[in-house]
Design a protein around this motif. Structure first.
Motif, PDB file in Angstrom:
ATOM      1  N   ARG A   1      -5.101   8.615   5.687  1.00  0.00           N
ATOM      2  CA  ARG A   1      -4.119   9.653   6.014  1.00  0.00           C
ATOM      3  C   ARG A   1      -2.701   9.226   5.623  1.00  0.00           C
ATOM      4  N   GLN A   2      -2.392   7.940   5.791  1.00  0.00           N
ATOM      5  CA  GLN A   2      -1.072   7.456   5.387  1.00  0.00           C
ATOM      6  C   GLN A   2      -0.895   7.532   3.880  1.00  0.00           C
ATOM      7  N   THR A   3      -1.962   7.277   3.146  1.00  0.00           N
ATOM      8  CA  THR A   3      -1.891   7.378   1.687  1.00  0.00           C
ATOM      9  C   THR A   3      -1.631   8.817   1.266  1.00  0.00           C
ATOM     10  N   VAL A   4      -2.303   9.768   1.896  1.00  0.00           N
ATOM     11  CA  VAL A   4      -2.058  11.180   1.597  1.00  0.00           C
ATOM     12  C   VAL A   4      -0.594  11.528   1.818  1.00  0.00           C
ATOM     13  N   GLN A   5      -0.027  11.056   2.913  1.00  0.00           N
ATOM     14  CA  GLN A   5       1.372  11.361   3.189  1.00  0.00           C
ATOM     15  C   GLN A   5       2.292  10.781   2.113  1.00  0.00           C
ATOM     16  N   GLY A   6       1.987   9.560   1.665  1.00  0.00           N
ATOM     17  CA  GLY A   6       2.776   8.967   0.587  1.00  0.00           C
ATOM     18  C   GLY A   6       2.683   9.759  -0.699  1.00  0.00           C
ATOM     19  N   LEU A   7       1.486  10.237  -1.025  1.00  0.00           N
ATOM     20  CA  LEU A   7       1.300  11.059  -2.221  1.00  0.00           C
ATOM     21  C   LEU A   7       2.111  12.343  -2.124  1.00  0.00           C
TER      22      LEU A   7
ATOM     23  N   ALA B   1       2.725  14.236 -14.220  1.00  0.00           N
ATOM     24  CA  ALA B   1       1.616  14.720 -15.047  1.00  0.00           C
ATOM     25  C   ALA B   1       1.357  16.210 -14.840  1.00  0.00           C
ATOM     26  N   GLY B   2       2.081  16.819 -13.905  1.00  0.00           N
ATOM     27  CA  GLY B   2       1.928  18.249 -13.667  1.00  0.00           C
ATOM     28  C   GLY B   2       0.796  18.613 -12.732  1.00  0.00           C
ATOM     29  N   THR B   3       0.273  17.637 -11.989  1.00  0.00           N
ATOM     30  CA  THR B   3      -0.809  17.912 -11.056  1.00  0.00           C
ATOM     31  C   THR B   3      -0.263  18.624  -9.825  1.00  0.00           C
ATOM     32  N   SER B   4      -0.814  19.783  -9.518  1.00  0.00           N
ATOM     33  CA  SER B   4      -0.381  20.564  -8.357  1.00  0.00           C
ATOM     34  C   SER B   4      -1.627  21.062  -7.634  1.00  0.00           C
ATOM     35  N   PRO B   5      -2.195  20.255  -6.757  1.00  0.00           N
ATOM     36  CA  PRO B   5      -3.489  20.584  -6.162  1.00  0.00           C
ATOM     37  C   PRO B   5      -3.435  21.769  -5.207  1.00  0.00           C
ATOM     38  N   THR B   6      -4.485  22.552  -5.246  1.00  0.00           N
ATOM     39  CA  THR B   6      -4.629  23.635  -4.273  1.00  0.00           C
ATOM     40  C   THR B   6      -5.318  23.132  -3.006  1.00  0.00           C
ATOM     41  N   ARG B   7      -5.874  21.936  -3.066  1.00  0.00           N
ATOM     42  CA  ARG B   7      -6.578  21.359  -1.913  1.00  0.00           C
ATOM     43  C   ARG B   7      -6.275  19.857  -1.864  1.00  0.00           C
TER      44      ARG B   7
ATOM     45  N   GLY C   1       0.805  -1.207   0.000  1.00  0.00           N
ATOM     46  CA  GLY C   1       0.000   0.000   0.000  1.00  0.00           C
ATOM     47  C   GLY C   1       0.843   1.264   0.000  1.00  0.00           C
ATOM     48  N   LYS C   2       1.943   1.248   0.736  1.00  0.00           N
ATOM     49  CA  LYS C   2       2.854   2.400   0.739  1.00  0.00           C
ATOM     50  C   LYS C   2       3.466   2.594  -0.640  1.00  0.00           C
ATOM     51  N   ASN C   3       3.861   1.489  -1.263  1.00  0.00           N
ATOM     52  CA  ASN C   3       4.429   1.575  -2.617  1.00  0.00           C
ATOM     53  C   ASN C   3       3.410   2.128  -3.609  1.00  0.00           C
ATOM     54  N   GLN C   4       2.161   1.694  -3.486  1.00  0.00           N
ATOM     55  CA  GLN C   4       1.117   2.171  -4.392  1.00  0.00           C
ATOM     56  C   GLN C   4       0.906   3.675  -4.248  1.00  0.00           C
ATOM     57  N   SER C   5       0.873   4.154  -3.018  1.00  0.00           N
ATOM     58  CA  SER C   5       0.642   5.588  -2.810  1.00  0.00           C
ATOM     59  C   SER C   5       1.807   6.412  -3.362  1.00  0.00           C
ATOM     60  N   GLN C   6       3.018   5.926  -3.185  1.00  0.00           N
ATOM     61  CA  GLN C   6       4.180   6.654  -3.702  1.00  0.00           C
ATOM     62  C   GLN C   6       4.223   6.614  -5.228  1.00  0.00           C
ATOM     63  N   ALA C   7       3.821   5.470  -5.797  1.00  0.00           N
ATOM     64  CA  ALA C   7       3.784   5.371  -7.259  1.00  0.00           C
ATOM     65  C   ALA C   7       2.784   6.360  -7.839  1.00  0.00           C
ATOM     66  N   LEU C   8       1.645   6.505  -7.183  1.00  0.00           N
ATOM     67  CA  LEU C   8       0.654   7.456  -7.671  1.00  0.00           C
ATOM     68  C   LEU C   8       1.151   8.891  -7.507  1.00  0.00           C
ATOM     69  N   GLY C   9       1.787   9.193  -6.376  1.00  0.00           N
ATOM     70  CA  GLY C   9       2.327  10.532  -6.183  1.00  0.00           C
ATOM     71  C   GLY C   9       3.327  10.901  -7.263  1.00  0.00           C
TER      72      GLY C   9
ATOM     73  N   ALA D   1       5.145  13.277  -4.570  1.00  0.00           N
ATOM     74  CA  ALA D   1       4.842  14.335  -5.538  1.00  0.00           C
ATOM     75  C   ALA D   1       5.553  15.646  -5.212  1.00  0.00           C
ATOM     76  N   GLY D   2       6.001  15.788  -3.974  1.00  0.00           N
ATOM     77  CA  GLY D   2       6.663  17.029  -3.587  1.00  0.00           C
ATOM     78  C   GLY D   2       5.714  18.195  -3.406  1.00  0.00           C
ATOM     79  N   TRP D   3       4.439  17.921  -3.120  1.00  0.00           N
ATOM     80  CA  TRP D   3       3.477  19.000  -2.930  1.00  0.00           C
ATOM     81  C   TRP D   3       3.722  19.697  -1.599  1.00  0.00           C
ATOM     82  N   ASP D   4       3.430  20.989  -1.547  1.00  0.00           N
ATOM     83  CA  ASP D   4       3.541  21.728  -0.293  1.00  0.00           C
ATOM     84  C   ASP D   4       2.179  22.151   0.250  1.00  0.00           C
ATOM     85  N   THR D   5       1.115  21.618  -0.332  1.00  0.00           N
ATOM     86  CA  THR D   5      -0.231  21.905   0.149  1.00  0.00           C
ATOM     87  C   THR D   5      -0.507  21.092   1.410  1.00  0.00           C
ATOM     88  N   PRO D   6      -0.804  21.725   2.536  1.00  0.00           N
ATOM     89  CA  PRO D   6      -1.062  20.960   3.759  1.00  0.00           C
ATOM     90  C   PRO D   6      -2.375  20.175   3.645  1.00  0.00           C
TER      91      PRO D   6
END
Length: 217
Positions: free
Chosen positions: A56-62, A40-46, A26-34, A66-71
């Motif tokens: 919550r663990q999946t969000v952290q992996g993403l 793909a250039g996805t940079s969510p504002t939310r 599951g951790k690998n899957q979340s990181q692969a998606l991130g 992905a390197g997002w800075d959105t809390p």
């Protein structure tokens, strides 16, 4: 238009004492998606998750991949329905369902049909109608205020995402059950929102996963 990505959490720990945590897969899957979303250039504002640990663990992996800075924000409206509650109320049992994912799925679908009949609402902590209304509200909240060209990412679970999809397809319990059955861990459902409302354009996309990483439980 704005875009909402509904993500099912990575594989949890079925058959263990604590199901509500990501497995190593599951951790690998979340990181692969991130990584996939970053490329793909996805940079969510939310960024939102339900309150469950696996979500919550999946969000952290993403975020890490992905390197997002959105809390991230937690919205319990995206929590999964209580499967244990449904199974405890069901008059039949299958000891094999504790460790056999297929047996578990068969029993859960029977229990879900009883739950959705609305004939036994007093037996449950949350009725099927209350569950669907909760997801309807969470979906509306997830896209509220998103501007044109903005993206949001929500991490939830199969039942919640399947209902959001069924709602957008004007379906009911049969459609929900069919969609819930095939939802892949870390699969992505894409919803666009514009002047004509919400439209689902993809369901359960899991092209970011090698075939050997595809799991359903």
């Amino acid at each position: 238009m704005s875009v909402l990505y509904l993500v099912r959490h990575g594989q949890a720990s079925f058959g263990t004492e604590d199901y509500d945590r990501l497995s190593a897969r599951g951790k690998n899957q979340s990181q692969a998606l991130g990584t996939y979303l970053m490329r793909a250039g996805t940079s969510p504002t939310r960024v939102v998750s339900g309150g469950m640990k696996r979500q919550r663990q999946t969000v952290q992996g993403l975020i890490e991949a992905a390197g997002w800075d959105t809390p991230p924000v937690v919205d319990p409206g995206w929590d999964e329905f209580n499967a244990s509650d449904l199974l405890n109320a069901y008059p039949e049992d299958d000891p094999g369902a504790k460790t056999d994912s297929r047996a578990f799925q068969r029993l859960l679908e029977k229990a879900s049909a009883r739950w959705a009949s609305n004939d036994h609402d007093a037996d449950y902590l949350e009725s099927f109608s209350a569950f669907t209304q909760r997801i309807d509200t969470a979906l509306d909240n997830a896209v509220e205020g998103l501007g044109s060209g903005q993206d949001a990412v929500v991490v939830s679970s199969s039942g919640a995402i399947a209902w959001a999809a069924a709602r957008l397809l004007n379906g009911g319990f049969p459609q929900w059950l069919a969609l819930n059955r095939v939802t892949v861990n870390s699969g992505v459902t894409k919803i666009v929102t514009g002047s004509s409302g919400k439209t689902m354009v993809t369901f359960n996309d899991h092209g970011h996963l090698p075939r050997s990483w595809v799991t359903y439980r």
